[in-house]
Design a protein around this motif. Structure first.
Motif, PDB file in Angstrom:
ATOM      1  N   LEU A   1       2.566  -2.631 -12.928  1.00  0.00           N
ATOM      2  CA  LEU A   1       2.394  -1.791 -11.743  1.00  0.00           C
ATOM      3  C   LEU A   1       1.401  -2.420 -10.771  1.00  0.00           C
ATOM      4  O   LEU A   1       1.587  -2.338  -9.544  1.00  0.00           O
ATOM      5  CB  LEU A   1       1.923  -0.401 -12.156  1.00  0.00           C
ATOM      6  CG  LEU A   1       2.964   0.470 -12.870  1.00  0.00           C
ATOM      7  CD1 LEU A   1       2.325   1.767 -13.361  1.00  0.00           C
ATOM      8  CD2 LEU A   1       4.141   0.773 -11.944  1.00  0.00           C
ATOM      9  N   THR A   2       0.354  -3.049 -11.296  1.00  0.00           N
ATOM     10  CA  THR A   2      -0.617  -3.711 -10.428  1.00  0.00           C
ATOM     11  C   THR A   2       0.032  -4.849  -9.659  1.00  0.00           C
ATOM     12  O   THR A   2      -0.158  -4.980  -8.437  1.00  0.00           O
ATOM     13  CB  THR A   2      -1.790  -4.265 -11.273  1.00  0.00           C
ATOM     14  OG1 THR A   2      -2.472  -3.181 -11.899  1.00  0.00           O
ATOM     15  CG2 THR A   2      -2.767  -5.041 -10.400  1.00  0.00           C
TER      16      THR A   2
ATOM     17  N   SER B   1       2.305  -3.482  -7.014  1.00  0.00           N
ATOM     18  CA  SER B   1       1.526  -2.972  -5.882  1.00  0.00           C
ATOM     19  C   SER B   1       1.022  -4.107  -5.005  1.00  0.00           C
ATOM     20  O   SER B   1       1.026  -4.005  -3.768  1.00  0.00           O
ATOM     21  CB  SER B   1       0.335  -2.150  -6.395  1.00  0.00           C
ATOM     22  OG  SER B   1       0.781  -1.000  -7.080  1.00  0.00           O
ATOM     23  N   LEU B   2       0.592  -5.195  -5.605  1.00  0.00           N
ATOM     24  CA  LEU B   2       0.114  -6.342  -4.844  1.00  0.00           C
ATOM     25  C   LEU B   2       1.237  -6.961  -4.023  1.00  0.00           C
ATOM     26  O   LEU B   2       1.041  -7.309  -2.844  1.00  0.00           O
ATOM     27  CB  LEU B   2      -0.491  -7.382  -5.788  1.00  0.00           C
ATOM     28  CG  LEU B   2      -1.844  -7.023  -6.406  1.00  0.00           C
ATOM     29  CD1 LEU B   2      -2.173  -7.955  -7.569  1.00  0.00           C
ATOM     30  CD2 LEU B   2      -2.943  -7.080  -5.343  1.00  0.00           C
TER      31      LEU B   2
ATOM     32  N   GLU C   1       4.015  -5.478  -2.949  1.00  0.00           N
ATOM     33  CA  GLU C   1       4.411  -4.582  -1.855  1.00  0.00           C
ATOM     34  C   GLU C   1       3.338  -4.555  -0.770  1.00  0.00           C
ATOM     35  O   GLU C   1       3.666  -4.495   0.429  1.00  0.00           O
ATOM     36  CB  GLU C   1       4.679  -3.179  -2.389  1.00  0.00           C
ATOM     37  CG  GLU C   1       5.155  -2.194  -1.327  1.00  0.00           C
ATOM     38  CD  GLU C   1       6.378  -2.658  -0.556  1.00  0.00           C
ATOM     39  OE1 GLU C   1       6.502  -2.260   0.625  1.00  0.00           O
ATOM     40  OE2 GLU C   1       7.210  -3.414  -1.106  1.00  0.00           O
ATOM     41  N   ALA C   2       2.075  -4.623  -1.163  1.00  0.00           N
ATOM     42  CA  ALA C   2       1.008  -4.698  -0.169  1.00  0.00           C
ATOM     43  C   ALA C   2       1.138  -5.976   0.656  1.00  0.00           C
ATOM     44  O   ALA C   2       0.940  -5.960   1.883  1.00  0.00           O
ATOM     45  CB  ALA C   2      -0.353  -4.650  -0.864  1.00  0.00           C
TER      46      ALA C   2
ATOM     47  N   GLN D   1       3.987  -5.453   3.145  1.00  0.00           N
ATOM     48  CA  GLN D   1       3.605  -4.567   4.246  1.00  0.00           C
ATOM     49  C   GLN D   1       2.652  -5.252   5.219  1.00  0.00           C
ATOM     50  O   GLN D   1       2.740  -5.049   6.436  1.00  0.00           O
ATOM     51  CB  GLN D   1       2.987  -3.291   3.690  1.00  0.00           C
ATOM     52  CG  GLN D   1       3.971  -2.406   2.942  1.00  0.00           C
ATOM     53  CD  GLN D   1       3.313  -1.195   2.305  1.00  0.00           C
ATOM     54  OE1 GLN D   1       2.145  -0.893   2.598  1.00  0.00           O
ATOM     55  NE2 GLN D   1       4.027  -0.506   1.428  1.00  0.00           N
TER      56      GLN D   1
ATOM     57  N   ARG E   1      -5.396  -3.518   0.562  1.00  0.00           N
ATOM     58  CA  ARG E   1      -4.267  -2.625   0.836  1.00  0.00           C
ATOM     59  C   ARG E   1      -3.668  -2.074  -0.456  1.00  0.00           C
ATOM     60  O   ARG E   1      -3.215  -0.929  -0.504  1.00  0.00           O
ATOM     61  CB  ARG E   1      -3.202  -3.360   1.647  1.00  0.00           C
ATOM     62  CG  ARG E   1      -2.120  -2.429   2.212  1.00  0.00           C
ATOM     63  CD  ARG E   1      -1.134  -3.195   3.072  1.00  0.00           C
ATOM     64  NE  ARG E   1      -0.247  -2.293   3.780  1.00  0.00           N
ATOM     65  CZ  ARG E   1      -0.418  -1.869   5.018  1.00  0.00           C
ATOM     66  NH1 ARG E   1      -1.471  -2.282   5.717  1.00  0.00           N
ATOM     67  NH2 ARG E   1       0.438  -1.050   5.581  1.00  0.00           N
ATOM     68  N   ALA E   2      -3.679  -2.886  -1.502  1.00  0.00           N
ATOM     69  CA  ALA E   2      -3.138  -2.442  -2.791  1.00  0.00           C
ATOM     70  C   ALA E   2      -4.101  -1.542  -3.543  1.00  0.00           C
ATOM     71  O   ALA E   2      -3.715  -0.907  -4.537  1.00  0.00           O
ATOM     72  CB  ALA E   2      -2.776  -3.652  -3.642  1.00  0.00           C
TER      73      ALA E   2
END
Length: 221
Positions: free
Chosen positions: A20-21, A24-25, A27-28, A31, A49-50
C-alpha cells in the motif's frame, strides 16, 4: 564527476502494508506529474503528497529516476492488462478495435501523465529497462484472427501496425487532444486501411504501384 542514478528498487514490498505504501507513492508521483509537471516532480514532494517520510520512500526507490521507471512500469502493466483482453475476442476486426481502444484510453484518459511519461520513456537509460516487444507480439497474434486481411509477412505487418498506433496516439497526446472517440476513429482508419492495402499488394493488385513508389522514393546510387 556525477554518477548515474540507481534505477532498480532497493527492495520489493512483500507485506500488505508495504504494498500500500508503494502504491501510494506511485499514485502521488502520478498526481504530481499531472499537476506540477516535471519541474515540481521530486522525491521530497512525492513523499509529502503520499503522506510518508522521505526515508520510507528511499527504502523502495533510491532515486527520482527509479520512481519514474516504476511509474512507467505501472502504467505499462495497466495498459497490458487492458490490451490482453483482446485475446478473448475471437473476431479479428473486433479484437484489433479493442486493442486500439485500449491504446487510446491509455493516452488520453490521463493525458498529461501519459504525455510526460512518453517524454521520460524516450530517455535511453529508462527505455533500456522497458520491454516494448510484447505490444508487437500481441498485434501479430491478433492479425491471425479470422476476418482480417491475410498478410504476406505477418511480423512486418505487426511492426507497421504497432508503429501506426503508437505514432498516432503519441502525436495526439503531444497535441493535448481530449476526444477519445475521434482519435479511435482515425487510428482504426489508418490501421485497417494499411492492412487492406498491404493485403492487396501481396495479391499483386497493387504490386506495381508499390514498387514504382519505392523506386521513386529511393535515394540515387
Amino acid at each position: 564527476m556525477s554518477s548515474t542514478p540507481p534505477l532498480l528498487p532497493r527492495k520489493s514490498p512483500r507485506q500488505r502494508r508495504s504494498q500500500l505504501t508503494v502504491a501510494s507513492l506511485l499514485e502521488a508521483a502520478a498526481q504530481l506529474l499531472e499537476t506540477q509537471g516535471l519541474e515540481g516532480f521530486n522525491t521530497n514532494a512525492v513523499a509529502e503528497r503520499a503522506g510518508v517520510g522521505i526515508g520510507s520512500l528511499y527504502q523502495y526507490f533510491p532515486s527520482k529516476d527509479a520512481l519514474t521507471l516504476a511509474l512507467l512500469e505501472r502504467e505499462a502493466a495497466r495498459f497490458e492488462a487492458d490490451a490482453l483482453a483482446a485475446l478473448e475476442v475471437p473476431d479479428g476486426p473486433a479484437a484489433l478495435r479493442h486493442l486500439i481502444r485500449a491504446s487510446v484510453r491509455q493516452q488520453l484518459e490521463r493525458a498529461e501523465l501519459a504525455r510526460l511519461l512518453d517524454e521520460q520513456e524516450g530517455r535511453p537509460e529508462l527505455r533500456a529497462h522497458l520491454d516494448k516487444g510484447r505490444f508487437g507480439q500481441l498485434i501479430n497474434t491478433l492479425l491471425q484472427r479470422p476476418g482480417l486481411p491475410p498478410q504476406a509477412d505477418a511480423a512486418l505487418a505487426a511492426a507497421d501496425v504497432a508503429a501506426l498506433i503508437r505514432g498516432l496516439v503519441d502525436g495526439a497526446g503531444e497535441r493535448r487532444e481530449t476526444d477519445l472517440a475521434h482519435l479511435q476513429c482515425r487510428v482504426e482508419a489508418a490501421v485497417f486501411g494499411y492492412l487492406e492495402r498491404a493485403a492487396a499488394a501481396a495479391r499483386g493488385l497493387q504490386g506495381r504501384e508499390c514498387e514504382s513508389g519505392m523506386r521513386a522514393g529511393a535515394a540515387p546510387a
